[in-house]
Design a protein around this motif. Structure first.
Motif, PDB file in Angstrom:
ATOM      1  N   HIS A   1      44.601  78.584 -10.893  1.00  0.00           N
ATOM      2  CA  HIS A   1      44.490  78.988 -12.506  1.00  0.00           C
ATOM      3  C   HIS A   1      42.872  78.723 -12.641  1.00  0.00           C
ATOM      4  O   HIS A   1      42.457  79.729 -13.360  1.00  0.00           O
TER       5      HIS A   1
ATOM      6  N   ARG B   1      40.346  82.095 -13.717  1.00  0.00           N
ATOM      7  CA  ARG B   1      39.542  81.861 -15.074  1.00  0.00           C
ATOM      8  C   ARG B   1      38.130  82.104 -14.708  1.00  0.00           C
ATOM      9  O   ARG B   1      37.301  82.882 -15.712  1.00  0.00           O
TER      10      ARG B   1
ATOM     11  N   SER C   1      55.822  84.400 -20.909  1.00  0.00           N
ATOM     12  CA  SER C   1      54.359  84.071 -21.116  1.00  0.00           C
ATOM     13  C   SER C   1      54.008  82.970 -21.860  1.00  0.00           C
ATOM     14  O   SER C   1      54.863  82.350 -22.747  1.00  0.00           O
ATOM     15  N   VAL C   2      53.208  82.222 -21.730  1.00  0.00           N
ATOM     16  CA  VAL C   2      52.566  81.031 -22.349  1.00  0.00           C
ATOM     17  C   VAL C   2      51.110  81.005 -22.580  1.00  0.00           C
ATOM     18  O   VAL C   2      50.260  81.851 -22.118  1.00  0.00           O
ATOM     19  N   PRO C   3      50.765  80.372 -23.766  1.00  0.00           N
ATOM     20  CA  PRO C   3      49.056  80.105 -24.010  1.00  0.00           C
ATOM     21  C   PRO C   3      48.497  79.714 -22.551  1.00  0.00           C
ATOM     22  O   PRO C   3      48.879  78.938 -21.895  1.00  0.00           O
ATOM     23  N   ALA C   4      47.070  80.099 -22.558  1.00  0.00           N
ATOM     24  CA  ALA C   4      46.357  79.903 -21.225  1.00  0.00           C
ATOM     25  C   ALA C   4      46.387  78.406 -20.795  1.00  0.00           C
ATOM     26  O   ALA C   4      46.451  78.205 -19.703  1.00  0.00           O
ATOM     27  N   ALA C   5      46.519  77.630 -21.727  1.00  0.00           N
ATOM     28  CA  ALA C   5      46.108  76.220 -21.680  1.00  0.00           C
ATOM     29  C   ALA C   5      47.560  75.511 -20.987  1.00  0.00           C
ATOM     30  O   ALA C   5      47.570  74.610 -20.404  1.00  0.00           O
TER      31      ALA C   5
ATOM     32  N   ASP D   1      47.255  86.932 -17.899  1.00  0.00           N
ATOM     33  CA  ASP D   1      48.044  87.114 -18.994  1.00  0.00           C
ATOM     34  C   ASP D   1      48.734  86.275 -19.493  1.00  0.00           C
ATOM     35  O   ASP D   1      49.368  86.219 -20.422  1.00  0.00           O
TER      36      ASP D   1
ATOM     37  N   GLY E   1      55.159  76.727 -26.547  1.00  0.00           N
ATOM     38  CA  GLY E   1      54.367  77.604 -27.780  1.00  0.00           C
ATOM     39  C   GLY E   1      54.530  79.264 -26.957  1.00  0.00           C
ATOM     40  O   GLY E   1      53.662  80.045 -27.413  1.00  0.00           O
TER      41      GLY E   1
ATOM     42  N   ASP F   1      39.297  77.237 -27.621  1.00  0.00           N
ATOM     43  CA  ASP F   1      40.297  77.193 -26.649  1.00  0.00           C
ATOM     44  C   ASP F   1      39.558  78.073 -25.335  1.00  0.00           C
ATOM     45  O   ASP F   1      39.419  79.130 -25.263  1.00  0.00           O
ATOM     46  N   HIS F   2      38.932  77.119 -24.545  1.00  0.00           N
ATOM     47  CA  HIS F   2      38.018  77.607 -23.410  1.00  0.00           C
ATOM     48  C   HIS F   2      39.201  78.443 -22.294  1.00  0.00           C
ATOM     49  O   HIS F   2      38.766  79.196 -21.684  1.00  0.00           O
ATOM     50  N   ALA F   3      40.384  77.784 -22.146  1.00  0.00           N
ATOM     51  CA  ALA F   3      41.261  78.373 -21.015  1.00  0.00           C
ATOM     52  C   ALA F   3      41.511  79.652 -21.528  1.00  0.00           C
ATOM     53  O   ALA F   3      41.758  80.441 -20.723  1.00  0.00           O
ATOM     54  N   ALA F   4      41.719  79.793 -22.832  1.00  0.00           N
ATOM     55  CA  ALA F   4      41.996  81.376 -23.443  1.00  0.00           C
ATOM     56  C   ALA F   4      41.014  82.051 -23.862  1.00  0.00           C
ATOM     57  O   ALA F   4      41.202  83.383 -23.918  1.00  0.00           O
TER      58      ALA F   4
ATOM     59  N   GLY G   1      48.494  82.547 -29.673  1.00  0.00           N
ATOM     60  CA  GLY G   1      47.522  83.165 -28.837  1.00  0.00           C
ATOM     61  C   GLY G   1      47.869  83.388 -27.556  1.00  0.00           C
ATOM     62  O   GLY G   1      47.168  83.614 -26.558  1.00  0.00           O
ATOM     63  N   LEU G   2      49.225  84.315 -27.521  1.00  0.00           N
ATOM     64  CA  LEU G   2      49.634  84.836 -26.224  1.00  0.00           C
ATOM     65  C   LEU G   2      49.177  86.210 -26.158  1.00  0.00           C
ATOM     66  O   LEU G   2      48.967  86.998 -27.133  1.00  0.00           O
TER      67      LEU G   2
END
Lengths: 437, 437
Positions: free
Chosen positions: A218, A222, A320-324, A354, A383, B87-90, B166-167
């Protein structure tokens, strides 16, 4: 003249089941209109008669959204197959709902459709809009919604709403194309779309990188998103799926030693190779620049949807989930499933940038919803979304309250009602209506 | 403690007029809530009491959309100024409706907001969403709608609808963020937005090119869109506006001889300079790489909105057309205006790649709507939009039937009604409601 517009009896069989065979319905008739006016006439007639209708495109969906599960009339849009000339000034084209995505992609040698999905040879423009299709290039070009520059659709009472001039900017009303994208036939029947085309990618480079784990994977994805200007794709799979494909599909491993996780990166344009090399560093990797080499590297990822099927009938979950939260989802999904079915095999792959993971499950215990329930509950706790790109359809309706609040579902139901002219009774595809709430 | 939440009497004056002074209203009270719960309480109360409300952000709009023209209560959102951590990951951030666009752009040294508009120091997130702001980078990053990864909003009855995880991908319901973008306060009050951030541009190059005419200019802009991978902006103006700025604003011409038309191109990333040079060829041009040089070149374009004001009080019109019609629009707009007002001065500039022209008119005859009517009718005959990026507001409502069919306006009215809970009376900002139809 020509083929009949209405099919009945045995001729309807292929329209009453999805391509995976998981969703089997039945229908009194399949209606195949040839133009928008015929779609309008059919819908007005069915609405007046109180006959529910299911619109169907290429029938490539994964959630049963185009199948007449409750005996609806099937409105097959595949004959709306007209495509206008490519507008080179705008880099746009107007395509009927029945045009396949591959036909749009092939319309001009210098241009391409932004969407690339495995079913592109059968999937249609109308279905891809209704499902808001995603696929392998969302990080670069967005989903189907982002390709829309206009839409033509027919409401349940036969009203035609058309706005196809292809304006890049237009703040004169509510954004109806975006609303229809992902609405799965619950608001209107899409009959045509004005689509932006993107420059055909050149100097494309594909790299497959072996990594020690999903956290490292991951982080690398990024970094690629930040540092590789021409990045097109960032896809992943793991050793679990690769081992199955090597054993059952005849794939040769990309290099002798296995890695726990694999990241496929693709970039295009001047400097793509150097930019990818900078990001990959001295990690184990295979790089392809020719079409043949790139195709070979892509095959590891593209054949993953088949992998679970080599073992048994799979349960397929798209989340899908938030990037974090992505690393937690991708690394814990298997354990979440084996908590409720210790004998299950779990194969994960998907679209890293995504936040999207496809969880394919080969159950040992009964496929009674426990697997979906476990994954969806886990995703909701992070989330996330219980449908990243496949839609809700008939499959996921029971779990929708996990993802959307009461206030949201009530609002969506009112928006759905607004699509029907108030002077006629709101009828239609009721199980699909439930699904959209 | 702190400043009062409700202003009355003379303290409301600044909230009852727009910054250009063209729209003057009046209001019994300005309410300044500090959080979403207070917004919900105010809206529920006003709806129950049948009191119309106008939401207002930075009050930088150009169509009177935030002004209490009919004596509405002003709901000022500027105190919703909280911004979450980046949110740096996203590469995302959650910003309250009252956060300015400049504050979002400054939130992280490596990231930026995709939207760049002249009023960014005052324009707020909520207002930019409601207007679907465009600006100088739409060709690269899309309008404000394309920056949304989630939204929080309050309906007229006080219901809070929130989806801010934030998806990147989420096909679990209708695309409410896109629907609110451009809805100009007619559906709900935006209280917060989850925004994608883009990598801050590096190695940016700006070029100003002199051209013999608008057809040649449009062809060059199209070529740049196709051939310059890092293209960010393609903006135009003509000698008419430049001469005014040289005469009245102290600008020095970019080079000694004048050109009929000027194209400003900006690109970023590795190879941007070479790619721009290839496209420009041996045309007369000025190129800037330092911030100072780039700023000097941009000033010719960025000061154009002021140009007409040096002569008199202008009529400002914002329109767009399909790409194939752009040359006709840009080259014939002046003649279309002087047909109805032979003494008028007409200054055109705008966003070439978006099909968008700002027509600024210095009338000689009465500014009684004839100028707008002439331009809007011409644009409608070209299949264009009477509002490319400024919105409808109070200004353009009379002309909306030129741009949208009866069926579309009826559908929009039903969607608007759907935003209100059915158990309460649908009240609100009636003149804004009319404008949205």
């Amino acid at each position: 003249m020509g083929e009949p517009r209405v099919l009945t009896g045995g001729a309807t069989a292929g329209f009453a089941v999805d391509w995976t065979g998981r969703f089997q319905g039945h229908t009194p008739a399949v209606v195949r209109p040839r133009d928008t006016a015929e779609v309008a006439a059919v819908l007005a007639l069915c609405t007046d008669a109180g006959v529910p209708v299911v619109p169907q495109g290429g029938n490539t969906g994964l959630v049963g959204g185009g199948v007449p599960l409750l005996g609806e009339v099937v409105l097959s849009l595949t004959r709306l197959s007209q495509m206008g000339p490519v507008d080179h000034a705008a880099a746009q084209v107007t395509a009927g709902a029945g045009v396949t995505l591959q036909q749009v992609a092939d319309a001009d040698p210098g241009l391409d459709l932004g969407i690339l999905i495995a079913s592109r040879g059968s999937a249609t423009v109308g279905g891809a809009v209704a499902a808001n299709a995603g696929g392998l290039r969302v990080l670069r070009f967005g989903p189907m919604r982002a390709q829309l520059r206009g839409i033509e659709a027919v409401l349940a009472d036969g009203t035609v709403v058309s706005h196809l001039a292809g304006l890049v900017k237009d703040n004169t009303g509510y954004e109806y194309p975006s609303l229809l994208a992902g609405s799965e036939g619950t608001l209107a029947v899409v009959t045509a779309a004005r689509l932006r085309l993107v420059p055909r990618l050149r100097d494309t480079v594909t790299a497959l990188v072996g990594l020690g784990g999903l956290d490292e994977l991951h982080a690398l994805a990024r970094q690629a998103v930040r540092q590789v200007p021409g990045l097109v794709s960032a896809e992943f799979f793991t050793r679990t799926g690769l081992d199955i494909l090597v054993a059952h599909a005849g794939l040769v491993p990309p290099w002798p030693g296995p890695a726990p996780a694999y990241l496929l990166l693709e970039a295009s344009g001047p400097g793509a190779l150097d930019a990818l090399a900078d990001v990959i560093g001295d990690r184990e990797a295979a790089v392809g620049e020719s079409a043949a080499d790139r195709g070979r590297l892509w095959s590891y990822r593209e054949r993953h949807p088949e992998a679970a099927g080599f073992l048994s009938v799979p349960v397929k979950v798209d989340v899908s989930v938030p990037a974090a939260q992505w690393v937690r989802l991708a690394s814990q999904a298997a354990a979440v499933v084996t908590d409720v079915d210790p004998g299950a095999d779990v194969i994960t792959f998907g679209h890293v940038a995504d936040g999207n993971v496809h969880v394919n499950i080969v159950p040992a215990a009964s496929a009674d919803g426990r697997h979906e329930d476990a994954v969806f509950s886990f995703v909701a706790s992070l989330g996330g979304s219980i449908s990243a790109e496949h839609g809700i359809g008939a499959l996921k309706a029971p779990w929708l309250p996990l993802a959307r609040t009461d206030a949201e579902r009530a609002l969506f139901a009112r928006i759905r009602s607004a699509s029907y002219s108030p002077v006629r009774a709101p009828v239609g595809n009721q199980h699909r209506d439930d699904a959209a709430q």
